[in-house]
Design a protein around this motif. Structure first.
Motif, mmCIF file in Angstrom:
data_model
loop_
_atom_site.group_PDB
_atom_site.id
_atom_site.type_symbol
_atom_site.label_atom_id
_atom_site.label_comp_id
_atom_site.label_asym_id
_atom_site.label_seq_id
_atom_site.Cartn_x
_atom_site.Cartn_y
_atom_site.Cartn_z
ATOM 1 N N THR A 16 0.830 -1.209 0.000
ATOM 2 C CA THR A 16 0.000 0.000 0.000
ATOM 3 C C THR A 16 0.861 1.254 0.000
ATOM 4 O O THR A 16 0.609 2.211 -0.732
ATOM 5 C CB THR A 16 -0.943 0.004 1.212
ATOM 6 O OG1 THR A 16 -1.812 -1.128 1.126
ATOM 7 C CG2 THR A 16 -1.790 1.266 1.255
ATOM 8 N N LYS A 32 -8.079 -0.427 -4.898
ATOM 9 C CA LYS A 32 -7.951 -1.666 -4.121
ATOM 10 C C LYS A 32 -9.228 -2.446 -4.376
ATOM 11 O O LYS A 32 -10.271 -2.143 -3.774
ATOM 12 C CB LYS A 32 -7.804 -1.339 -2.630
ATOM 13 C CG LYS A 32 -7.784 -2.560 -1.696
ATOM 14 C CD LYS A 32 -6.379 -3.127 -1.542
ATOM 15 C CE LYS A 32 -6.379 -4.226 -0.464
ATOM 16 N NZ LYS A 32 -5.015 -4.716 -0.179
ATOM 17 N N ASP A 43 -6.751 0.242 3.135
ATOM 18 C CA ASP A 43 -5.667 0.546 2.189
ATOM 19 C C ASP A 43 -6.001 1.784 1.352
ATOM 20 O O ASP A 43 -5.144 2.632 1.111
ATOM 21 C CB ASP A 43 -5.423 -0.652 1.283
ATOM 22 C CG ASP A 43 -4.686 -1.768 2.006
ATOM 23 O OD1 ASP A 43 -4.584 -1.718 3.234
ATOM 24 O OD2 ASP A 43 -4.183 -2.691 1.332
ATOM 25 N N GLU A 99 -3.903 -2.428 -6.416
ATOM 26 C CA GLU A 99 -3.243 -3.211 -5.362
ATOM 27 C C GLU A 99 -4.027 -4.481 -5.061
ATOM 28 O O GLU A 99 -5.230 -4.445 -4.781
ATOM 29 C CB GLU A 99 -3.104 -2.393 -4.079
ATOM 30 C CG GLU A 99 -2.368 -3.208 -3.001
ATOM 31 C CD GLU A 99 -2.337 -2.597 -1.632
ATOM 32 O OE1 GLU A 99 -2.674 -1.403 -1.493
ATOM 33 O OE2 GLU A 99 -1.982 -3.317 -0.684
#
Ligand SMILES: Nc1ncnc2c1ncn2[C@@H]1O[C@H](COP(=O)(O)OP(=O)(O)OP(=O)(O)O)[C@@H](O)[C@H]1O
Ligand SMILES: C[C@H](N)[C@H](N)CCCCCC(=O)O
Ligand SMILES: [Mg+2]
Length: 213
Positions: A16, A32, A43, A99
């Protein structure tokens, strides 16, 4: 669409923080797709805080799950099944930093791994890796898992104290680029992170980011 998928050799290794710095450096957007664990800062909230990006550059998660566990388990705990069709890359005119959760072989369902979604998305993958003892094996295993799925590994971003020989031998055996190394920052502020990122990575290290057929 351009951008990068950020994965790592483990959970909790700095994806992150790295993703926030990368998204900021690219003047991009951060996503995310699946957040497992809602206690404390998520995150996406951390990326908003650390990237220096405006709120509209932090794209909403497709799934926000309470249990801090593997996404497949966190979803089951809420009677939810993660639908890959709900995980299409969000449209954005900005370079997109995506991510994952944990490492590449983390399950989204009992039949789908994150790496399978990486292959579907087609963006180049940046693998975040520790520099500490144990990282050679973990990193080469992750590279192997990515490459056997035809995923393009843009390179490895190391996080931690310098370990020249481990970083070198990983690049050699893994046939991947060493993108650079982000040290652990004593004071993790947006400014300190942006400075450290600019010192750790060449600007042109992330120039390409095209989706690959
Ligand atoms: N370069 C760094 N300098 C200082 N602290 C860091 C750095 N990278 C990560 N951390 C800290 O380490 C912890 C884990 O980092 P982070 O949340 O980025 O891990 P992650 O790989 O994204 O984990 P997850 O798999 O849960 O998404 C956080 O408290 C974060 O602030
Ligand atoms: C809860 C944690 N912070 C991440 N969001 C999810 C990590 C999943 C790891 C699964 C595993 O490799 O055992
Ligand atoms: Mg994270």
């Amino acid at each position: 669409m351009t951008g990068f998928i950020v994965t790592g050799t483990d959970t909790g290794i700095g994806k992150t923080v790295f993703s926030a710095a990368l998204a900021g450096a690219l003047d991009g957007a951060y996503w995310k797709p699946v957040q497992a664990g809602l206690e404390g800062e998520t995150d996406a909230q951390a990326a908003r805080r650390l990237s220096g990006l405006a709120a509209d550059r932090i794209l909403p998660e497709a799934y926000r799950l309470a249990l801090p566990a593997s996404p497949h388990r966190a979803a089951e705990a809420e009677g939810v099944t993660i639908d890959p069709d709900a995980l299409a890359l969000p449209a954005t005119p900005h370079p997109l930093v995506v991510e994952g959760a944990g490492g590449p072989l983390v399950p989204l369902t009992r039949r789908l791994l994150f790496a399978d979604m990486f292959a579907t998305w087609g963006l180049p993958v940046i693998l975040c890796a520790r520099t500490s003892l144990g990282t050679i094996n973990h990193t080469l295993l992750a590279i192997e898992a990515l490459k056997r799925r035809g995923i393009f590994v843009h390179g490895v971003a190391f996080i931690g104290a310098a370990n020249e020989d481990s970083e070198h031998i990983i690049a050699e055996f893994g046939a991947v680029r060493r993108l650079g190394r982000l040290p652990h920052l004593a004071a993790l502020t947006p400014a300190a992170l942006a400075t450290a990122f600019a010192e750790a990575f060449r600007r042109d290290a992330f120039a390409s980011g095209e989706i690959r057929p």
